[in-house]
Design a protein around this motif. Structure first.
Motif, short mmCIF file in Angstrom:
data_model
loop_
_atom_site.label_atom_id
_atom_site.label_comp_id
_atom_site.label_asym_id
_atom_site.label_seq_id
_atom_site.Cartn_x
_atom_site.Cartn_y
_atom_site.Cartn_z
N ASP A 250 -5.87 7.54 3.58
CA ASP A 250 -7.29 7.59 3.26
C ASP A 250 -8.09 6.58 4.09
O ASP A 250 -9.20 6.87 4.55
N ARG B 243 -0.58 7.15 0.78
CA ARG B 243 -1.85 7.85 0.53
C ARG B 243 -3.05 6.90 0.76
O ARG B 243 -4.07 7.31 1.29
N GLU B 244 -2.92 5.66 0.34
CA GLU B 244 -3.99 4.69 0.57
C GLU B 244 -4.18 4.43 2.06
O GLU B 244 -5.30 4.34 2.55
N TYR C 250 0.83 -1.20 0.00
CA TYR C 250 0.00 0.00 0.00
C TYR C 250 0.87 1.25 0.00
O TYR C 250 1.92 1.28 0.64
N THR C 251 0.38 2.26 -0.68
CA THR C 251 1.09 3.54 -0.64
C THR C 251 0.66 4.30 0.60
O THR C 251 -0.36 3.98 1.22
#
Length: 57
Positions: free
Chosen positions: A12, A8-9, A5-6
């Motif tokens: 979020d 940003r993910e 996962y990045t």
């Protein structure tokens, strides 16, 4: 490991979790305030009501 996962993910996903937790805590807070108000009203109503007092004869 299935997937990477990045950041940003992850961010979020955490924001969604925090929003749900905040909503749940707000709901419990409102229920607690209503319960406290009802308890105070019941206590105040019980003390001022002379009909529940029995006098010796």
């Amino acid at each position: 490991m299935q997937r990477v996962y990045t950041w940003r993910e992850v961010r979020d996903a955490m924001e969604l979790d925090n929003r749900l937790l905040g909503t749940l805590l707000a709901l419990f807070g409102i229920v607690g305030l209503v319960a406290a108000a009802l308890a105070l009203a019941n206590a105040a109503g019980g003390r001022s009501s002379p009909s529940c007092v029995t006098w010796p004869r």
